[in-house]
Design a protein around this motif. Structure first.
Motif, PDB file in Angstrom:
ATOM      1  N   SER A 137       9.743   1.771   4.672  1.00  0.00           N
ATOM      2  CA  SER A 137       9.720   0.548   3.858  1.00  0.00           C
ATOM      3  C   SER A 137      10.836   0.573   2.813  1.00  0.00           C
ATOM      4  N   ILE A 146       9.255  -6.194  12.237  1.00  0.00           N
ATOM      5  CA  ILE A 146       9.122  -5.897  10.806  1.00  0.00           C
ATOM      6  C   ILE A 146       8.103  -6.811  10.128  1.00  0.00           C
ATOM      7  N   ASP A 188       0.816  -1.224   0.000  1.00  0.00           N
ATOM      8  CA  ASP A 188       0.000   0.000   0.000  1.00  0.00           C
ATOM      9  C   ASP A 188       0.846   1.269   0.000  1.00  0.00           C
ATOM     10  N   MET A 189       1.989   1.232   0.661  1.00  0.00           N
ATOM     11  CA  MET A 189       2.822   2.451   0.688  1.00  0.00           C
ATOM     12  C   MET A 189       3.461   2.741  -0.657  1.00  0.00           C
ATOM     13  N   ASP A 234      16.446  -9.671   8.901  1.00  0.00           N
ATOM     14  CA  ASP A 234      17.052 -10.781   8.163  1.00  0.00           C
ATOM     15  C   ASP A 234      18.150 -11.488   8.962  1.00  0.00           C
TER      16      ASP A 234
HETATM   17  C1  UD1 Z   1      13.141  -5.876   2.028  1.00  0.00           C
HETATM   18  C2  UD1 Z   1      14.080  -7.035   1.864  1.00  0.00           C
HETATM   19  C3  UD1 Z   1      13.916  -8.053   2.984  1.00  0.00           C
HETATM   20  C4  UD1 Z   1      14.035  -7.364   4.318  1.00  0.00           C
HETATM   21  C5  UD1 Z   1      13.091  -6.167   4.406  1.00  0.00           C
HETATM   22  C6  UD1 Z   1      13.256  -5.379   5.696  1.00  0.00           C
HETATM   23  C7  UD1 Z   1      14.319  -7.209  -0.532  1.00  0.00           C
HETATM   24  C8  UD1 Z   1      14.085  -8.012  -1.752  1.00  0.00           C
HETATM   25  N1  UD1 Z   1      13.815  -7.689   0.596  1.00  0.00           N
HETATM   26  O1  UD1 Z   1      11.794  -6.402   1.913  1.00  0.00           O
HETATM   27  O2  UD1 Z   1      14.934  -9.047   2.851  1.00  0.00           O
HETATM   28  O3  UD1 Z   1      13.732  -8.289   5.335  1.00  0.00           O
HETATM   29  O4  UD1 Z   1      13.332  -5.269   3.309  1.00  0.00           O
HETATM   30  O5  UD1 Z   1      14.571  -5.003   5.866  1.00  0.00           O
HETATM   31  O6  UD1 Z   1      14.976  -6.180  -0.563  1.00  0.00           O
HETATM   32  N2  UD1 Z   1       4.791  -2.842   4.363  1.00  0.00           N
HETATM   33  C9  UD1 Z   1       3.479  -2.405   4.271  1.00  0.00           C
HETATM   34  N3  UD1 Z   1       3.107  -1.709   3.160  1.00  0.00           N
HETATM   35  C10 UD1 Z   1       3.990  -1.423   2.150  1.00  0.00           C
HETATM   36  C11 UD1 Z   1       5.315  -1.858   2.247  1.00  0.00           C
HETATM   37  C12 UD1 Z   1       5.704  -2.576   3.370  1.00  0.00           C
HETATM   38  O7  UD1 Z   1       2.666  -2.642   5.161  1.00  0.00           O
HETATM   39  O8  UD1 Z   1       3.590  -0.778   1.175  1.00  0.00           O
HETATM   40  C13 UD1 Z   1       5.191  -3.626   5.533  1.00  0.00           C
HETATM   41  C14 UD1 Z   1       5.542  -5.057   5.134  1.00  0.00           C
HETATM   42  O9  UD1 Z   1       4.378  -5.868   5.134  1.00  0.00           O
HETATM   43  C15 UD1 Z   1       6.506  -5.448   6.201  1.00  0.00           C
HETATM   44  C16 UD1 Z   1       7.225  -4.133   6.528  1.00  0.00           C
HETATM   45  O10 UD1 Z   1       6.391  -3.092   6.053  1.00  0.00           O
HETATM   46  O11 UD1 Z   1       5.831  -5.912   7.327  1.00  0.00           O
HETATM   47  C17 UD1 Z   1       8.610  -3.994   5.937  1.00  0.00           C
HETATM   48  O12 UD1 Z   1       8.527  -4.081   4.563  1.00  0.00           O
HETATM   49  P1  UD1 Z   1       9.658  -3.496   3.583  1.00  0.00           P
HETATM   50  O13 UD1 Z   1      10.647  -2.667   4.344  1.00  0.00           O
HETATM   51  O14 UD1 Z   1       8.971  -2.857   2.435  1.00  0.00           O
HETATM   52  O15 UD1 Z   1      10.408  -4.810   3.131  1.00  0.00           O
HETATM   53  P2  UD1 Z   1      10.564  -5.395   1.680  1.00  0.00           P
HETATM   54  O16 UD1 Z   1      10.986  -4.327   0.743  1.00  0.00           O
HETATM   55  O17 UD1 Z   1       9.389  -6.237   1.350  1.00  0.00           O
END
Ligand code: UD1
Length: 427
Positions: free
Chosen positions: A164, A330, A125-126, A308
């Motif tokens: 994110s 996270i 969503d973000m 991670d």
């Molecule tokens: C990336 C990494 C992953 C790492 C994570 C956090 C890659 C391919 N993967 O994942 O290995 O563990 O960063 O360091 O680079 N969220 C929302 N809405 C959004 C986006 C994120 O609710 O639009 C939530 C996600 O569900 C999650 C949290 O925010 O719970 C963190 O997500 P994010 O930082 O975006 O991680 P990724 O980019 O998916």
């Protein structure tokens, strides 16, 4: 059916070099879409997630020459499609990283909705809110997201609710081609974001502040292909640090190929558990820990303790002298590793997003299932220090992000092997 079989109790020695960072390489590959022509990426890890991203780019019309095992020449001149199909997004959620670059280059993207994964719902969503602010219109239909910036991308101020990683990257990759300036507030600060901004700037982008919470991007009319080296994988490095701390012989082991500053919080928290890491050229030297002290850790965005590294830290705390607490902030569902470790004799109780770990004297080898990428690697490490033999199945998770994991452990002196076993369901 392949498993990894580990015979515990063998001391490790020598040196191991980590590969380029998975989480950087995938985004850099996606970013080549922004610069029509042939971009060369070096230090690319030879892992299955990179192969999937290669398929995504080829599906859209890119050509990829494998110059050597770690060097890819990606030519995106002929890309004529702006779609990431379900078959590939379902294999790897990070395929959604092509959304920003496709919008930047074509003003359009059609991306299969990623859905959940084994780390929880993982919404985007973000990403969508941020891109909407830049002028993108979104529709969803039959499981696909249709993104359209018919009137062009226009720079603006975006404030992320949470730092994110994926949203920050998609926004950067769209904003580099927007008209005017974009500011991303509460941006993620991971080293892989700095690596992405560094490559985009070489391509002609104007990005300032990557690695800080405020990133400013001045849109440019075009980007050109470059050569870029993928940053070393701090998480692979941290995984080998844990292997060394638990199982190195008296001289310890060296872990190289990465910047120790990228692992700063992990090294600090490990130091408080009694793990000694010393900086050496291009990496660190880790000594075997004699007496593990318990810890209270919570996972946070960079520069906090990385999610991670949470399963690997849980393994260390399972052998500590006392009670530890690990809080996962996270991802939901990131404690599945704990129940596998319990099968090996660990004493862990989960309450919501807290894990209470009562240290035990030793682990015993067992048959366990790799729950995800990092949890799978941590189970192999658990096998190294357990009594007897451990068999880890579902190892495709490990292949997603660790290049030659078994081979590297064998080179350090571990008794680890891939073994093909009959699938009980088909006997
Ligand atoms: C990336 C990494 C992953 C790492 C994570 C956090 C890659 C391919 N993967 O994942 O290995 O563990 O960063 O360091 O680079 N969220 C929302 N809405 C959004 C986006 C994120 O609710 O639009 C939530 C996600 O569900 C999650 C949290 O925010 O719970 C963190 O997500 P994010 O930082 O975006 O991680 P990724 O980019 O998916």
């Amino acid at each position: 059916m392949d498993i990894i079989r580990v015979k515990g109790g063998h001391r490790l020695h020598g040196s191991v070099q980590v590969a380029g960072a998975k989480n950087s390489a995938l985004k850099l590959m996606a970013a080549t879409l922004l610069a029509p022509g042939a971009t060369t990426l070096t230090n690319v890890p030879n892992i299955s997630d990179v192969h999937v991203m290669g398929k995504v780019l080829k599906y859209m019309g890119a050509s990829i020459d494998v110059i050597d095992e770690h060097t890819l020449l990606i030519d995106t001149s002929a890309v004529s499609m702006w779609e990431a199909p379900y078959e590939l997004v379902a294999q790897m959620r990070a395929s959604t990283a092509v959304m920003g670059p496709l919008l930047g280059r074509f003003g359009k993207a059609k991306i299969a909705m990623p859905g959940g994964c084994n780390l929880g719902a993982r919404k985007i969503d973000m990403h969508i809110l941020g891109l909407e602010a830049l002028g993108v219109h979104f529709d969803t239909d039959h499981g696909y997201i249709y993104a359209d910036a018919a009137e062009g991308l226009v720079g603006t101020d975006v404030s992320l609710e949470f730092a994110s990683v994926g949203a920050t990257e998609n926004l950067i990759m769209a904003a580099v081609r927007a008209q005017g300036c974009t500011t991303i507030d509460n941006a993620a600060r991971e080293p892989e974001i700095v690596d992405l901004a560094c490559m985009l700037n070489k391509m002609g982008a104007k990005i300032e502040g990557a690695g800080t919470p405020v990133i400013k991007i001045e849109g440019v009319a075009e980007l050109h292909p470059v050569e870029h080296q993928v940053v070393g994988d701090r998480i692979e490095a941290g995984t080998f640090v844990v292997a060394g701390a638990l199982m190195a012989g008296a001289e310890g082991i060296e872990v190289t190929g990465f910047n120790p500053l990228h692992l700063d919080m992990v090294i600090k928290r490990f130091a408080s558990m009694g793990i000694e890491c010393e900086r050496i050229a291009g990496g660190i030297h880790v000594r075997p820990v004699e007496h593990i002290k318990p810890i209270d850790i919570q996972t946070l965005p960079f520069p906090g303790f990385p999610t991670d590294m949470q399963p690997q830290a849980m393994l260390v705390s399972a052998l500590a002298d006392g009670n530890s607490i690990i809080t996962e902030n996270i991802f939901e569902n990131r404690f599945m590793f704990a129940s596998e470790l319990v099968r090996m004799g660990a004493d862990i109780h989960i309450e919501g997003h807290h894990a209470m770990i009562h240290g035990v004297r030793s682990l015993s080898g067992a048959q366990v299932v790799s729950p995800d990428l990092r949890g799978g690697a941590a189970l192999v490490l658990a096998g190294l220090c357990a009594e007897g033999t451990t068999e880890v199945s579902a190892i495709h998770h490990i292949a997603r992000g660790y290049e030659r994991f078994v081979e590297k452990l064998v080179a350090l002196g571990a008794q680890v092997a891939y073994v093909t076993v009959p699938d009980p369901n088909f006997d």
